[in-house]
Design an enzyme around this catalytic site. Sequence first.
Site, short mmCIF file in Angstrom:
data_model
loop_
_atom_site.label_atom_id
_atom_site.label_comp_id
_atom_site.label_asym_id
_atom_site.label_seq_id
_atom_site.Cartn_x
_atom_site.Cartn_y
_atom_site.Cartn_z
N TYR A 55 107.44 -69.77 76.19
CA TYR A 55 106.05 -70.10 75.85
C TYR A 55 105.19 -68.67 75.83
CZ TYR A 55 101.39 -71.59 75.97
OH TYR A 55 100.11 -71.91 75.89
N LYS A 95 98.91 -85.26 78.17
CA LYS A 95 99.94 -84.10 78.52
C LYS A 95 100.81 -84.32 79.52
CE LYS A 95 97.90 -80.07 78.24
NZ LYS A 95 97.50 -78.52 78.33
#
EC number: 5.1.3.20
Length: 313
Positions: free
Chosen positions: A139, A177
């Site tokens: 990421y 999330k």
Amino acid sequence: MIVVTGGAGFIGANIIHALNLRGETDILVVDDLTDGTRFRNLAELDVTDYMDKGEFLERVKANDLPMGIRAVFHEGACSDTTEWDGKFMMENNYTYSKVLLHWCLDRKVPFLYASSAAVYGASDEFREERECERPLNVYGYSKWQFDQYVRKILPSARSQIVGFRYFNVYGPREQHKGKMASVAYHLHEQIKAGQNPKLFEGWDGYSDGGQQRDFVYVDDVCKVNLWFYDNPEQSGIFNLGTGRAQSFLDVAQAVIRYHGKGSVEFIPFPDELKGRYQSFTQADITALRDVGYTAEFADVASGVESYLAWLDR
């Protein structure tokens, strides 16, 4: 019209909310609502249109977007730092961003995008400079590689490009999330469930709960985004944090103070995070100040109190 990619997500939805507070509703939301529960962030916002991310990308490539787009806030990304499918990550965070960047450059449309403090990884310095950038996961690498791409383009760009290296953002509209929601959210939920708030034991030279991050309230993140939108002559890649590191214990104490109960329990530091975990982050916001941004940032005590009051409204 203003485009907000990732508009059903955490920061994207808050940017739309901030635009709405200005009276701006001519907004195209781009997102993926395969998980239909994510509609909740959009239900309280006023926008003109919604477009699925896949359709949007195809229409970008075909030069078939609505006329009159004034700016793009590109918040859409896979932000799960535990995701190790590199092909998926690069397609979502790198290739998609390049296509949209060039569409904006060709039309001189301001392009404001989400980078991440994850680009710094194992570094103990947090300046927007190559020698400080050492991502620990794919990421962080996907965000770093796009920043590198932008750096090569910036000198010749004829329209605004701004990248924001978000540090530990917390606040309203992050509930969807799950495990990637902020520690403030999880500690709040634990106390509501009758549990004590839980933090990791010490690791990497830090005491129990002593790991430190630059926790930045999402309202402040939106203010910075809109300041650059209002100042289109400013371009670059900027850290977006408070410039102040605070411990996870500080966050827990703010949550306990809000509830008036609870005491911290410490749990073993997960083996799978060892060597892949940022134990300390603190944004160097010199560059942000140098371009003229002067507003102050909320500290953990005030930000967490505002956030939990919003959750309990």
